[in-house]
Design a protein around this motif. Structure first.
Motif, PDB file in Angstrom:
ATOM      1  N   SER A 146      -5.526  -1.217 -20.052  1.00 54.54           N
ATOM      2  CA  SER A 146      -4.406  -0.978 -19.153  1.00 54.54           C
ATOM      3  C   SER A 146      -3.076  -0.851 -19.890  1.00 54.54           C
ATOM      4  O   SER A 146      -2.030  -0.831 -19.267  1.00 54.54           O
ATOM      5  N   PHE A 147      -3.118  -0.793 -21.247  1.00 57.87           N
ATOM      6  CA  PHE A 147      -1.887  -0.593 -21.993  1.00 57.87           C
ATOM      7  C   PHE A 147      -1.377   0.824 -21.743  1.00 57.87           C
ATOM      8  O   PHE A 147      -2.083   1.786 -21.948  1.00 57.87           O
ATOM      9  N   VAL A 148      -0.164   0.959 -21.316  1.00 57.59           N
ATOM     10  CA  VAL A 148       0.408   2.263 -20.989  1.00 57.59           C
ATOM     11  C   VAL A 148       1.694   2.463 -21.755  1.00 57.59           C
ATOM     12  O   VAL A 148       2.294   1.537 -22.274  1.00 57.59           O
ATOM     13  N   THR A 149       2.125   3.735 -21.815  1.00 56.94           N
ATOM     14  CA  THR A 149       3.355   4.053 -22.529  1.00 56.94           C
ATOM     15  C   THR A 149       4.568   3.522 -21.793  1.00 56.94           C
ATOM     16  O   THR A 149       5.494   2.982 -22.387  1.00 56.94           O
ATOM     17  N   ARG A 150       4.570   3.675 -20.450  1.00 60.37           N
ATOM     18  CA  ARG A 150       5.678   3.181 -19.643  1.00 60.37           C
ATOM     19  C   ARG A 150       5.331   1.813 -19.080  1.00 60.37           C
ATOM     20  O   ARG A 150       4.199   1.557 -18.680  1.00 60.37           O
ATOM     21  N   ALA A 151       6.322   0.951 -19.040  1.00 56.56           N
ATOM     22  CA  ALA A 151       6.100  -0.408 -18.549  1.00 56.56           C
ATOM     23  C   ALA A 151       6.058  -0.404 -17.027  1.00 56.56           C
ATOM     24  O   ALA A 151       6.982   0.089 -16.369  1.00 56.56           O
ATOM     25  N   ASN A 152       4.978  -0.946 -16.460  1.00 61.25           N
ATOM     26  CA  ASN A 152       4.868  -1.076 -15.005  1.00 61.25           C
ATOM     27  C   ASN A 152       5.593  -2.331 -14.549  1.00 61.25           C
ATOM     28  O   ASN A 152       5.214  -3.448 -14.920  1.00 61.25           O
ATOM     29  N   GLY A 172       8.386  -6.673  -1.992  1.00 62.01           N
ATOM     30  CA  GLY A 172       9.201  -6.492  -0.798  1.00 62.01           C
ATOM     31  C   GLY A 172       9.846  -5.119  -0.723  1.00 62.01           C
ATOM     32  O   GLY A 172       9.740  -4.299  -1.648  1.00 62.01           O
ATOM     33  N   ASP A 173      10.528  -4.878   0.370  1.00 63.96           N
ATOM     34  CA  ASP A 173      11.164  -3.578   0.624  1.00 63.96           C
ATOM     35  C   ASP A 173      12.589  -3.583   0.077  1.00 63.96           C
ATOM     36  O   ASP A 173      13.571  -3.627   0.826  1.00 63.96           O
ATOM     37  N   TYR A 174      12.686  -3.578  -1.234  1.00 64.48           N
ATOM     38  CA  TYR A 174      13.998  -3.594  -1.891  1.00 64.48           C
ATOM     39  C   TYR A 174      14.140  -2.340  -2.748  1.00 64.48           C
ATOM     40  O   TYR A 174      13.196  -1.933  -3.438  1.00 64.48           O
ATOM     41  N   ASN A 175      15.306  -1.727  -2.672  1.00 69.01           N
ATOM     42  CA  ASN A 175      15.586  -0.542  -3.481  1.00 69.01           C
ATOM     43  C   ASN A 175      16.160  -0.978  -4.823  1.00 69.01           C
ATOM     44  O   ASN A 175      17.345  -1.296  -4.937  1.00 69.01           O
ATOM     45  N   VAL A 176      15.295  -1.034  -5.808  1.00 69.55           N
ATOM     46  CA  VAL A 176      15.712  -1.435  -7.148  1.00 69.55           C
ATOM     47  C   VAL A 176      15.736  -0.209  -8.037  1.00 69.55           C
ATOM     48  O   VAL A 176      14.729   0.475  -8.196  1.00 69.55           O
ATOM     49  N   ASN A 177      16.881   0.083  -8.596  1.00 69.48           N
ATOM     50  CA  ASN A 177      17.025   1.251  -9.466  1.00 69.48           C
ATOM     51  C   ASN A 177      17.165   0.781 -10.909  1.00 69.48           C
ATOM     52  O   ASN A 177      18.229   0.336 -11.336  1.00 69.48           O
ATOM     53  N   LEU A 178      16.073   0.863 -11.639  1.00 72.38           N
ATOM     54  CA  LEU A 178      16.096   0.458 -13.036  1.00 72.38           C
ATOM     55  C   LEU A 178      16.309   1.696 -13.903  1.00 72.38           C
ATOM     56  O   LEU A 178      15.451   2.571 -13.967  1.00 72.38           O
ATOM     57  N   LYS A 179      17.455   1.780 -14.523  1.00 73.25           N
ATOM     58  CA  LYS A 179      17.827   2.966 -15.294  1.00 73.25           C
ATOM     59  C   LYS A 179      17.159   2.953 -16.671  1.00 73.25           C
ATOM     60  O   LYS A 179      17.749   2.539 -17.668  1.00 73.25           O
ATOM     61  N   SER A 180      15.914   3.376 -16.702  1.00 73.44           N
ATOM     62  CA  SER A 180      15.182   3.452 -17.959  1.00 73.44           C
ATOM     63  C   SER A 180      14.011   4.401 -17.788  1.00 73.44           C
ATOM     64  O   SER A 180      13.274   4.324 -16.792  1.00 73.44           O
ATOM     65  N   ASP A 181      13.859   5.296 -18.765  1.00 72.33           N
ATOM     66  CA  ASP A 181      12.732   6.225 -18.731  1.00 72.33           C
ATOM     67  C   ASP A 181      11.432   5.550 -19.134  1.00 72.33           C
ATOM     68  O   ASP A 181      10.358   6.146 -19.027  1.00 72.33           O
ATOM     69  N   GLU A 182      11.520   4.318 -19.608  1.00 64.88           N
ATOM     70  CA  GLU A 182      10.333   3.612 -20.076  1.00 64.88           C
ATOM     71  C   GLU A 182       9.737   2.714 -19.009  1.00 64.88           C
ATOM     72  O   GLU A 182       8.787   1.985 -19.275  1.00 64.88           O
ATOM     73  N   ILE A 183      10.287   2.762 -17.787  1.00 60.26           N
ATOM     74  CA  ILE A 183       9.841   1.863 -16.723  1.00 60.26           C
ATOM     75  C   ILE A 183       9.276   2.659 -15.553  1.00 60.26           C
ATOM     76  O   ILE A 183       9.825   3.676 -15.142  1.00 60.26           O
ATOM     77  N   ASN A 184       8.165   2.162 -15.025  1.00 62.35           N
ATOM     78  CA  ASN A 184       7.563   2.727 -13.831  1.00 62.35           C
ATOM     79  C   ASN A 184       7.570   1.656 -12.748  1.00 62.35           C
ATOM     80  O   ASN A 184       6.911   0.626 -12.879  1.00 62.35           O
ATOM     81  N   ILE A 185       8.337   1.869 -11.667  1.00 67.14           N
ATOM     82  CA  ILE A 185       8.457   0.875 -10.600  1.00 67.14           C
ATOM     83  C   ILE A 185       7.281   0.993  -9.640  1.00 67.14           C
ATOM     84  O   ILE A 185       6.954   2.079  -9.165  1.00 67.14           O
ATOM     85  N   VAL A 186       6.654  -0.152  -9.355  1.00 66.22           N
ATOM     86  CA  VAL A 186       5.524  -0.207  -8.431  1.00 66.22           C
ATOM     87  C   VAL A 186       5.876  -1.143  -7.275  1.00 66.22           C
ATOM     88  O   VAL A 186       6.200  -2.311  -7.493  1.00 66.22           O
ATOM     89  N   LYS A 187       5.847  -0.610  -6.048  1.00 67.07           N
ATOM     90  CA  LYS A 187       6.155  -1.412  -4.871  1.00 67.07           C
ATOM     91  C   LYS A 187       4.989  -2.339  -4.534  1.00 67.07           C
ATOM     92  O   LYS A 187       3.834  -1.905  -4.475  1.00 67.07           O
ATOM     93  N   LEU A 188       5.285  -3.597  -4.280  1.00 64.61           N
ATOM     94  CA  LEU A 188       4.255  -4.588  -3.969  1.00 64.61           C
ATOM     95  C   LEU A 188       4.598  -5.303  -2.663  1.00 64.61           C
ATOM     96  O   LEU A 188       5.776  -5.567  -2.391  1.00 64.61           O
ATOM     97  N   GLU A 189       3.561  -5.601  -1.880  1.00 66.28           N
ATOM     98  CA  GLU A 189       3.778  -6.334  -0.643  1.00 66.28           C
ATOM     99  C   GLU A 189       3.932  -7.828  -0.896  1.00 66.28           C
ATOM    100  O   GLU A 189       4.633  -8.526  -0.161  1.00 66.28           O
ATOM    101  N   LYS A 190       3.263  -8.311  -1.937  1.00 66.27           N
ATOM    102  CA  LYS A 190       3.352  -9.730  -2.276  1.00 66.27           C
ATOM    103  C   LYS A 190       3.163  -9.894  -3.779  1.00 66.27           C
ATOM    104  O   LYS A 190       2.783  -8.950  -4.477  1.00 66.27           O
ATOM    105  N   LYS A 191       3.421 -11.075  -4.265  1.00 67.38           N
ATOM    106  CA  LYS A 191       3.283 -11.343  -5.689  1.00 67.38           C
ATOM    107  C   LYS A 191       1.832 -11.191  -6.136  1.00 67.38           C
ATOM    108  O   LYS A 191       0.916 -11.530  -5.402  1.00 67.38           O
ATOM    109  N   VAL A 192       1.664 -10.670  -7.334  1.00 72.27           N
ATOM    110  CA  VAL A 192       0.320 -10.465  -7.887  1.00 72.27           C
ATOM    111  C   VAL A 192      -0.115 -11.721  -8.640  1.00 72.27           C
ATOM    112  O   VAL A 192       0.730 -12.514  -9.084  1.00 72.27           O
ATOM    113  N   PRO A 193      -1.410 -11.941  -8.811  1.00 70.54           N
ATOM    114  CA  PRO A 193      -1.877 -13.104  -9.588  1.00 70.54           C
ATOM    115  C   PRO A 193      -1.515 -12.964 -11.055  1.00 70.54           C
ATOM    116  O   PRO A 193      -1.272 -11.861 -11.545  1.00 70.54           O
ATOM    117  N   ILE A 194      -1.495 -14.077 -11.750  1.00 72.14           N
ATOM    118  CA  ILE A 194      -1.129 -14.091 -13.163  1.00 72.14           C
ATOM    119  C   ILE A 194      -2.087 -13.244 -13.998  1.00 72.14           C
ATOM    120  O   ILE A 194      -1.722 -12.711 -15.046  1.00 72.14           O
TER     121      ILE A 194
END
Length: 319
Positions: free
Chosen positions: A39-45, A50-72
Motif C-alpha cells: 500500500s506504499f504510494v507516491t502521494r500520501a493518503n 466528517g463533512d469538513y472542507n479541508v484544503n491541504l495545499k500540497s501535490d503530494e497529498i491525496n485527501i480521503v473522506k471518512l465517516e469515522k476514524k479508521v483502526p490503527i
C-alpha cells in the motif's frame, strides 16, 4: 575445529525443528513484509473524518473522506499516512509517522507549503529487513540448543577433542551463523527475483545486510546462552529483550511520537540495521556509522560471552 563445526551442523540439520524455522517461517515473514509494503504510494493518503472542507495545499497529498476514524491497523499498513479529525472545534491528527510528519501536516493546515519528500521513505527492502529482524534474532537464541546440551561436560569435550576453549565456543558461533545466514539469504534473494520486487537495492546488497543481521543474531544468541543455565530460560530472556528492543527500534513501525522513546530506540542495533537499509534504498550509498555501530555491538556481545563462559568453565573445574 572444522570437524566440530561439521558435527554441530549435522546435528542441527537432522533436527526438523531447526529446519522448519528458517525454511518455512522466513517466507511467511517476507510475505507479510510485502503485504504491508503493497500500500506504499507516491502521494500520501490523508483521511479527513466528517463533512469538513479541508484544503491541504500540497501535490503530494491525496485527501480521503471518512465517516469515522479508521483502526490503527490502517495506519500501520500505510493505507493512510495520517487521519485528521475535529473534536470540540480542535484539530486532532493521528499518525504513526513520527512527530516531524505530524508537524508538517499542521503547517499545511495553517496554509504553509511543505515538502514531504525531505525525509527518506521506507520501501519494500526496508520492510522486509525490519520484519525479519525480530525473527532472525529469535532464531539466533533457539539454535544454541546443543550449546546447553554440551555445557555441563564442556571441559571433557575440549580435552577429548584436543581443541582450545576459544575454538569450542567459536565452533558453536560459526555453526549457528551458517544455519541463520544461508537459508535466510537464499530465501530472501529468491523471493526478490521470483516476485520481481522493486526493492531498489540489488541482491548482493541484500545478502550483505542479512550477513550483518546474522552476525548480530549469532552474537545475541551466544550472549543469552552464556548468561543463563537452561535453554528455556535463555529463550524466555531472549524473546523479552528481542521484542522490546526491536519494537522500540521501529523495525515494524514507529510506535510513539515521544522523543524519549525515539532516542532510546536509536540506541539499539536493530535501528541501525534498518537505517543502513533505508540509506541504501534511497541511493545514499553505505552508511558507515550505522554499520560500525552494529559491528561494535556484535563484537562486544561476543567478547562478553567468551569472558562469561571462561569464568563458568573455571568454576566447574574447581568444583
Amino acid at each position: 575445529m572444522i570437524n566440530l563445526i561439521k558435527g554441530l551442523l549435522y546435528r542441527m540439520i537432522n533436527n526438523k525443528t531447526f529446519l522448519i524455522m528458517p525454511l518455512i517461517i522466513t517466507p511467511i515473514v517476507i510475505a507479510a513484509a510485502i503485504y504491508f509494503s503493497s500500500s506504499f504510494v507516491t502521494r500520501a493518503n490523508i483521511g479527513v473524518v466528517g463533512d469538513y472542507n479541508v484544503n491541504l495545499k500540497s501535490d503530494e497529498i491525496n485527501i480521503v473522506k471518512l465517516e469515522k476514524k479508521v483502526p490503527i491497523s490502517d495506519l500501520v499498513k500505510n493505507k493512510y499516512e495520517a487521519v485528521i479529525s475535529f473534536e470540540n472545534g480542535k484539530v486532532q491528527i493521528d499518525t504513526i509517522k513520527g512527530e516531524d510528519f505530524k508537524n508538517r501536516i499542521e503547517k499545511i493546515l495553517q496554509g504553509e507549503r511543505v515538502n514531504f519528500k525531505e525525509g527518506e521513505r521506507r520501501g519494500i527492502a526496508s520492510n522486509i529487513v525490519g520484519f525479519i529482524t525480530m525473527f532472525v534474532l529469535l532464531l539466533g537464541v533457539m539454535l544454541y540448543r546443543f550449546f546447553f546440551d554440551d555445557k555441563k561436560g564442556i571441559s571433557k569435550r575440549i580435552i577429548s577433542a584436543n581443541i582450545s576453549y576459544e575454538q569450542y565456543v567459536c565452533s558453536h558461533f560459526v555453526s549457528v551463523f551458517i544455519m541463520i545466514f544461508i537459508p535466510t539469504a537464499l530465501i530472501t534473494v529468491i523471493a526478490k527475483e521470483l516476485l520481481n520486487l522493486d526493492t531498489r537495492i540489488n541482491a548482493v546488497e541484500f545478502i550483505f545486510i542479512i550477513l550483518i543481521l546474522s552476525l548480530l543474531s549469532s552474537a545475541f544468541g551466544l550472549l543469552m546462552s552464556s548468561i543463563v543455565k537452561e535453554m528455556e530460560s535463555a529463550s524466555m530472556l531472549g524473546v523479552m529483550i528481542n521484542m522490546l528492543t526491536t519494537l522500540l527500534a521501529g523495525s515494524f513501525f514507529t510506535i510513539s511520537n515521544n522523543k524519549l522513546i525515539e532516542s532510546l530506540g536509536s540506541v539499539f542495533p536493530q535501528k541501525h540495521i534498518l537505517d543502513f537499509t533505508v540509506f541504501l534504498e534511497n541511493g545514499k550509498g553505505v552508511s558507515y556509522g550505522d554499520l560500525a555501530n552494529v559491528l561494535l555491538v556484535t563484537l562486544m556481545m561476543i567478547i562478553c560471552s567468551f569472558l562469561i563462559n571462561k569464568y563458568k568453565m573455571r568454576r566447574y573445574n574447581c568444583m
